[in-house]
Scaffold this motif. Sequence first.
Motif, mmCIF file in Angstrom:
data_model
loop_
_atom_site.group_PDB
_atom_site.id
_atom_site.type_symbol
_atom_site.label_atom_id
_atom_site.label_comp_id
_atom_site.label_asym_id
_atom_site.label_seq_id
_atom_site.Cartn_x
_atom_site.Cartn_y
_atom_site.Cartn_z
ATOM 1 N N PRO A 61 -33.307 -32.746 26.569
ATOM 2 C CA PRO A 61 -33.236 -34.183 26.267
ATOM 3 C C PRO A 61 -32.780 -34.459 24.829
ATOM 4 O O PRO A 61 -31.933 -35.332 24.588
ATOM 5 C CB PRO A 61 -34.679 -34.668 26.482
ATOM 6 N N GLN A 62 -33.320 -33.695 23.878
ATOM 7 C CA GLN A 62 -32.928 -33.877 22.479
ATOM 8 C C GLN A 62 -31.476 -33.467 22.246
ATOM 9 O O GLN A 62 -30.750 -34.126 21.508
ATOM 10 C CB GLN A 62 -33.848 -33.069 21.556
ATOM 11 N N ILE A 63 -31.063 -32.377 22.891
ATOM 12 C CA ILE A 63 -29.683 -31.898 22.737
ATOM 13 C C ILE A 63 -28.698 -32.905 23.318
ATOM 14 O O ILE A 63 -27.680 -33.232 22.706
ATOM 15 C CB ILE A 63 -29.515 -30.518 23.414
ATOM 16 N N ASP A 64 -29.012 -33.423 24.500
ATOM 17 C CA ASP A 64 -28.133 -34.403 25.129
ATOM 18 C C ASP A 64 -28.044 -35.677 24.300
ATOM 19 O O ASP A 64 -26.954 -36.256 24.143
ATOM 20 C CB ASP A 64 -28.637 -34.735 26.544
ATOM 21 N N ALA A 65 -29.198 -36.119 23.789
ATOM 22 C CA ALA A 65 -29.214 -37.338 22.970
ATOM 23 C C ALA A 65 -28.408 -37.137 21.691
ATOM 24 O O ALA A 65 -27.658 -38.027 21.270
ATOM 25 C CB ALA A 65 -30.656 -37.720 22.637
ATOM 26 N N PHE A 66 -28.548 -35.964 21.100
ATOM 27 C CA PHE A 66 -27.807 -35.674 19.873
ATOM 28 C C PHE A 66 -26.302 -35.665 20.136
ATOM 29 O O PHE A 66 -25.523 -36.287 19.413
ATOM 30 C CB PHE A 66 -28.235 -34.322 19.298
ATOM 31 N N ASN A 67 -25.901 -34.946 21.176
ATOM 32 C CA ASN A 67 -24.472 -34.825 21.481
ATOM 33 C C ASN A 67 -23.849 -36.180 21.829
ATOM 34 O O ASN A 67 -22.713 -36.476 21.436
ATOM 35 C CB ASN A 67 -24.258 -33.835 22.615
ATOM 36 N N ALA A 68 -24.603 -36.997 22.580
ATOM 37 C CA ALA A 68 -24.084 -38.313 22.959
ATOM 38 C C ALA A 68 -23.914 -39.196 21.719
ATOM 39 O O ALA A 68 -22.894 -39.881 21.570
ATOM 40 C CB ALA A 68 -25.027 -38.987 23.949
ATOM 41 N N ARG A 69 -24.902 -39.161 20.861
ATOM 42 C CA ARG A 69 -24.829 -39.985 19.653
ATOM 43 C C ARG A 69 -23.732 -39.494 18.717
ATOM 44 O O ARG A 69 -23.017 -40.283 18.106
ATOM 45 C CB ARG A 69 -26.176 -39.973 18.926
ATOM 46 N N LYS A 70 -23.575 -38.181 18.626
ATOM 47 C CA LYS A 70 -22.535 -37.616 17.767
ATOM 48 C C LYS A 70 -21.148 -38.017 18.260
ATOM 49 O O LYS A 70 -20.263 -38.335 17.466
ATOM 50 C CB LYS A 70 -22.639 -36.096 17.714
ATOM 51 N N THR A 71 -20.971 -38.014 19.573
ATOM 52 C CA THR A 71 -19.681 -38.409 20.135
ATOM 53 C C THR A 71 -19.366 -39.860 19.780
ATOM 54 O O THR A 71 -18.237 -40.199 19.397
ATOM 55 C CB THR A 71 -19.689 -38.241 21.666
ATOM 56 N N ALA A 72 -20.382 -40.728 19.904
ATOM 57 C CA ALA A 72 -20.193 -42.147 19.585
ATOM 58 C C ALA A 72 -19.879 -42.335 18.101
ATOM 59 O O ALA A 72 -19.000 -43.126 17.727
ATOM 60 C CB ALA A 72 -21.442 -42.937 19.967
ATOM 61 N N ILE A 73 -20.584 -41.605 17.252
ATOM 62 C CA ILE A 73 -20.367 -41.716 15.809
ATOM 63 C C ILE A 73 -18.989 -41.205 15.428
ATOM 64 O O ILE A 73 -18.281 -41.828 14.620
ATOM 65 C CB ILE A 73 -21.464 -40.941 15.046
ATOM 66 N N ASP A 74 -18.597 -40.084 16.011
ATOM 67 C CA ASP A 74 -17.271 -39.533 15.716
ATOM 68 C C ASP A 74 -16.167 -40.516 16.097
ATOM 69 O O ASP A 74 -15.179 -40.675 15.378
ATOM 70 C CB ASP A 74 -17.070 -38.209 16.469
ATOM 71 N N THR A 75 -16.348 -41.165 17.229
ATOM 72 C CA THR A 75 -15.353 -42.149 17.678
ATOM 73 C C THR A 75 -15.287 -43.327 16.713
ATOM 74 O O THR A 75 -14.190 -43.793 16.353
ATOM 75 C CB THR A 75 -15.705 -42.660 19.095
#
Length: 217
Positions: A61-75
């Motif tokens: 759950p933490q890994i998925d949340a991190f990756n999703a947020r990182k993708t949004a931030i990178d965009t």
Amino acid sequence: MKTIVKAAALILAPVTTLALTAVPASAQSKTGIAVADLQGAVGTSAAYTTARTQMQTTYKPQIDAFNARKTAIDTDLKTKGDALQAALKAAGGKPTPAIETQYQQFQQSQQAAQAELQKLGQPIALANAYVEEQITAKLSDALKAAMTKAKVDLVLNPEATVSYQPTVDITASVVTELNALVPSVGITPPAGWQPGRQGQAGAAAAPATPAQAPKSR
């Protein structure tokens, strides 16, 4: 009589010379030299590999949340960066007050993003640090055992050498010893645990880089 003494002297002379030269030769240390990638040894040990796989499940759950947020931030940062480049190009490459303000806002967004990702990924980074510390606690013993078996007195980091033959690399031997000394480790740090402090409570140390899903070394 003199002839006998002279003959004896000639016979004894080379023996004495050999004896004198043999002493320093036997006293010299024949240092065996090897290289070992200790960080790589920890990263490829059975305990670390297993722990990394377990973390993928336990901390999903933490890994998925991190990756999703990182993708949004990178965009978002890419969009802002492209807009900044476009504005600078439109101004003929000359920074204007408006562009300076835009640039400062972009920097602030980058800093805020880094802080957010560090906080979001902290549980993963802390768990990974806990795994590594358990293994590295036995790294010195593993290295000594590998050195003894390879009959070497000096071990260098591969990066500290110019060139070496594969036969002098004892990294695999260090891994073997680590596997014997630390067959498995826990992936959940005790309450209040911090790297290098063995369970002492304290403020959480931010990871050096944004934490992501554990990766192989």
